[in-house]
Structure formats: structure tokens, C-alpha cells
Write a protein that holds these residues in place. Structure first.
Motif, short mmCIF file in Angstrom:
data_model
loop_
_atom_site.label_atom_id
_atom_site.label_comp_id
_atom_site.label_asym_id
_atom_site.label_seq_id
_atom_site.Cartn_x
_atom_site.Cartn_y
_atom_site.Cartn_z
N SER A 36 75.79 69.71 0.21
CA SER A 36 75.91 70.98 -0.51
C SER A 36 74.62 71.80 -0.43
O SER A 36 74.64 73.02 -0.67
CB SER A 36 76.28 70.73 -1.97
N ARG A 39 72.41 71.30 5.92
CA ARG A 39 73.40 71.41 6.98
C ARG A 39 72.99 70.53 8.16
O ARG A 39 71.83 70.56 8.58
CB ARG A 39 73.54 72.87 7.43
N THR A 41 73.95 69.66 12.19
CA THR A 41 74.65 70.26 13.32
C THR A 41 74.57 69.35 14.54
O THR A 41 73.74 68.44 14.60
CB THR A 41 74.04 71.63 13.67
N ARG A 60 83.77 68.40 7.56
CA ARG A 60 84.31 69.54 6.84
C ARG A 60 83.35 70.73 6.89
O ARG A 60 82.14 70.59 6.73
CB ARG A 60 84.58 69.12 5.38
N ASP A 61 83.90 71.89 7.14
CA ASP A 61 83.13 73.15 7.12
C ASP A 61 81.99 73.17 8.15
O ASP A 61 80.92 73.73 7.90
CB ASP A 61 82.55 73.40 5.71
N THR A 62 82.22 72.56 9.30
CA THR A 62 81.23 72.60 10.37
C THR A 62 81.94 72.50 11.71
O THR A 62 83.06 71.99 11.80
CB THR A 62 80.22 71.45 10.23
N ASP A 63 81.28 72.96 12.75
CA ASP A 63 81.81 72.82 14.11
C ASP A 63 81.31 71.55 14.77
O ASP A 63 81.62 71.30 15.94
CB ASP A 63 81.41 74.03 14.96
N GLY A 86 88.10 68.24 10.38
CA GLY A 86 87.38 69.06 11.36
C GLY A 86 87.54 68.46 12.73
O GLY A 86 88.63 68.06 13.12
#
Length: 201
Positions: A36, A39, A41, A60-63, A86
Motif C-alpha cells: 500500500s 511499488r 515492478t 493485483r494493480d500492476t503489470d 493479474g
């Protein structure tokens, strides 16, 4: 050959029998709290992923492409039974021998929760080798380490560890970026864990 005195868990049989007390039904609360505010990546590897709760939290909520790895086919089947969060995927494999065959530096991030504490302490050097092999220079190792479990024992998981041991195992290839204690966690684990963010040298 397995270390004398150690009990090697039959993980596949445990999944087939539904005897998985380590599965708390969701991702680690400290991971959710960390994500939260931060991040991650790139390509992420989660060894000993079990039913994939942490994998889905990372996806979740990421590429990012998140790969869950587990010894047990039953774990992979269970993980794949959940709705996708995801770009996650699941593989069957042994992280302790990962450094022997996997591409070096294939991952940007390694995430640890419950795999390290489940392996026999005599085999932790293999884990450390695979961790260093898996993460690219400049990549990250985010780990929730179980320091002093209230259950398990000398001959059965979960196995505890000390901060000095973690430094001895990982310090050659990783530098400590941050350390947090007093984590949000599951009942019974309060003040027994530490979260480390390490960077690959």
C-alpha cells in the motif's frame, strides 16, 4: 541426501489431504501493508508459493509478471483454482536447486514468505545461492522472515532463524535497504517476524 535428524515434509501429500495449517486464507498482512506504500515492478518470483495468496497480492494493480513456484503439484492446482488477479503464473519446481538450471538474473524481485522457514536449516545455503542467482544486479529481495516460531521445533518446520544468520547467508550478495519489526501479521505470530528489503549487489 537429507541432513541427519531432519524430517522432510511430503508437501504433495499434505495438499492432497488438505493438511495445510500454514495457509491462512489470504496474503500476509505485512505484505499488503507494504504494497500500500511501495511499488514493485518487473518480473517477480515467489518460491514456496503454496496456494498463491501472496502471488495474487503482488499481481493485483500492476503489470508485473509474478511467478509462483512450488514443489507440490497440489499447490499449483490450488493456486490456479482462484480467479486471476493479474499476470500471475505458477510453476512446479524446487527453489533449492534453482541456481543449477535457471537463467541467472532472470527476476527483478524475489519475494519470500514461509518458504525459508520450511526448509531444513542445513539446506539454507542452497536457498541463498538460488536467491542470489535469481535476482539481477540492482534488483530486490523482499522477505518476511519468521525469527522465532512458537511451534515447530529442531526437527520439524517452521524453523526459526537469527538476524546474524540472515546476514551470514545473504550479506555477500545483498545489501540491507530497510528492516521493519512489529509487523501486522497473523494471530500467534505477533513480534516473531521481520521484513527485510534487500538490494542485489
Amino acid at each position: 541426501m537429507e541432513p541427519a535428524g531432519s524430517v522432510v515434509r511430503d508437501w504433495q501429500s499434505a495438499y492432497l489431504a488438505g493438511e495445510t495449517p500454514w495457509d491462512k486464507g489470504g496474503p500476509h498482512p505485512a505484505l499488503v501493508a507494504w504494497l500500500s506504500l511501495n511499488r514493485l515492478t518487473g518480473r517477480i518470483l515467489v518460491p514456496g508459493c503454496g496456494s498463491g495468496h501472496d502471488v495474487r497480492a503482488l499481481s493485483r494493480d500492476t503489470d508485473s509478471r509474478v511467478t509462483g513456484l512450488d514443489l507440490a503439484a497440489g499447490a499449483k492446482a490450488l493456486a490456479e483454482s482462484f480467479p486471476r488477479a493479474g499476470r500471475e503464473e505458477y510453476l512446479i519446481g524446487d527453489f533449492l536447486t534453482w541456481y543449477e538450471t535457471a537463467e541467472p538474473g532472470e527476476y527483478d524481485v524475489l519475494f519470500e514468505h514461509t518458504c525459508f522457514c520450511a526448509i531444513e536449516p542445513e539446506r539454507r545455503l542452497h536457498y541463498a545461492r538460488s536467491a542470489a542467482h535469481s535476482v539481477r544486479p540492482g534488483g530486490f529481495f523482499l522477505a518476511i522472515f519468521y525469527l522465532n516460531p512458537s511451534h515447530g521445533g529442531d526437527n520439524s518446520p517452521p524453523y526459526g532463524c537469527s538476524l546474524d544468520e540472515l546476514e551470514a547467508l545473504f550479506g555477500e550478495h545483498f545489501e540491507l535497504v530497510s528492516e521493519e519489526t512489529g509487523l501486522l501479521t497473523f494471530e500467534g505470530r505477533e513480534n516473531r517476524e521481520v521484513i527485510h528489503l534487500l538490494r542485489r549487489r
